[in-house]
Design a protein around this motif. Structure first.
Motif, short mmCIF file in Angstrom:
data_model
loop_
_atom_site.label_atom_id
_atom_site.label_comp_id
_atom_site.label_asym_id
_atom_site.label_seq_id
_atom_site.Cartn_x
_atom_site.Cartn_y
_atom_site.Cartn_z
N GLY A 68 33.74 23.24 51.63
CA GLY A 68 35.06 23.57 51.12
C GLY A 68 36.15 23.50 52.18
N TYR A 69 35.76 23.62 53.44
CA TYR A 69 36.72 23.64 54.53
C TYR A 69 36.19 22.84 55.71
CZ TYR A 69 38.37 27.75 52.00
OH TYR A 69 38.82 28.60 51.04
N VAL A 70 37.09 22.20 56.42
CA VAL A 70 36.78 21.57 57.71
C VAL A 70 37.88 22.03 58.67
CG1 VAL A 70 36.55 19.42 59.01
CG2 VAL A 70 35.66 19.56 56.68
N PHE A 71 37.49 22.69 59.74
CA PHE A 71 38.45 23.17 60.73
C PHE A 71 38.28 22.38 62.01
CE2 PHE A 71 37.44 26.89 58.09
CZ PHE A 71 38.71 27.18 57.61
N TRP A 72 39.40 22.01 62.61
CA TRP A 72 39.39 21.29 63.88
C TRP A 72 39.76 22.26 64.99
CZ3 TRP A 72 37.27 16.66 63.97
CH2 TRP A 72 37.19 15.95 62.77
N LEU A 111 36.66 33.80 63.45
CA LEU A 111 35.26 33.36 63.37
C LEU A 111 34.50 34.14 62.30
CD1 LEU A 111 34.45 32.86 67.14
CD2 LEU A 111 34.68 31.08 65.39
N TYR A 112 34.76 35.43 62.21
CA TYR A 112 34.11 36.25 61.18
C TYR A 112 34.52 35.77 59.79
CZ TYR A 112 32.57 40.33 58.58
OH TYR A 112 31.95 41.15 57.67
N TRP A 113 35.81 35.48 59.61
CA TRP A 113 36.30 35.00 58.32
C TRP A 113 35.67 33.65 57.97
CZ3 TRP A 113 39.88 30.84 57.48
CH2 TRP A 113 40.25 30.68 56.14
N ILE A 114 35.63 32.74 58.95
CA ILE A 114 35.03 31.42 58.71
C ILE A 114 33.57 31.57 58.29
CG2 ILE A 114 34.26 29.28 59.81
CD1 ILE A 114 36.90 29.37 61.45
N ALA A 115 32.85 32.47 58.96
CA ALA A 115 31.44 32.68 58.64
C ALA A 115 31.26 33.24 57.23
CB ALA A 115 30.80 33.62 59.65
N SER A 116 32.28 33.91 56.71
CA SER A 116 32.17 34.51 55.38
C SER A 116 32.54 33.55 54.26
CB SER A 116 33.06 35.75 55.30
OG SER A 116 34.43 35.37 55.22
N LEU A 117 33.08 32.38 54.60
CA LEU A 117 33.52 31.43 53.58
C LEU A 117 32.35 30.79 52.86
CD1 LEU A 117 36.35 29.58 55.52
CD2 LEU A 117 36.63 31.28 53.72
N GLY A 147 45.47 29.56 65.45
CA GLY A 147 46.19 28.69 64.52
C GLY A 147 45.57 28.68 63.14
N ILE A 148 44.25 28.73 63.08
CA ILE A 148 43.55 28.77 61.79
C ILE A 148 43.95 30.03 61.02
CG2 ILE A 148 41.27 29.03 60.71
CD1 ILE A 148 40.22 27.13 62.96
N ALA A 185 32.82 14.02 59.81
CA ALA A 185 33.63 14.92 58.98
C ALA A 185 33.97 14.27 57.64
CB ALA A 185 34.90 15.32 59.72
N GLU A 186 34.28 12.99 57.66
CA GLU A 186 34.58 12.26 56.43
C GLU A 186 33.36 12.21 55.52
OE1 GLU A 186 35.26 7.64 55.27
OE2 GLU A 186 36.40 8.36 56.98
#
Length: 70
Positions: free
Chosen positions: A22-26, A61-67, A41-42, A14-15
């Motif tokens: 632009g984003y890293v989600f855990w 998940l849909y939103w993350i895929a659209s980023l 939580g995201i 990740a580092e």
């Protein structure tokens, strides 16, 4: 198996790639419930709220895929 260094490898990865995204989600993928909780939580981060993500795992998940990288 615990103690094999999986977390350290994931953190290093990740580092190393953080500048490429632009984003890293855990997401805690221990089981389906923790995955769902992590995704919900995201939905509470400011960017997701601004996009009116409704908080369901599917919507997140849909939103993350659209980023895209800004």
């Amino acid at each position: 198996l615990g103690g094999m260094g999986k977390t350290e490898i994931a953190l290093k990865f990740a580092e190393d790639i953080s500048s490429q995204y632009g984003y890293v989600f855990w997401v805690d993928a221990t089981n389906e419930d923790t995955i769902s909780t992590s995704l919900k939580g995201i939905s509470s981060i400011p960017e997701a709220k601004k996009a009116h993500v409704d908080g369901t795992p599917e919507a997140v998940l849909y939103w993350i895929a659209s980023l895209s990288k800004e």
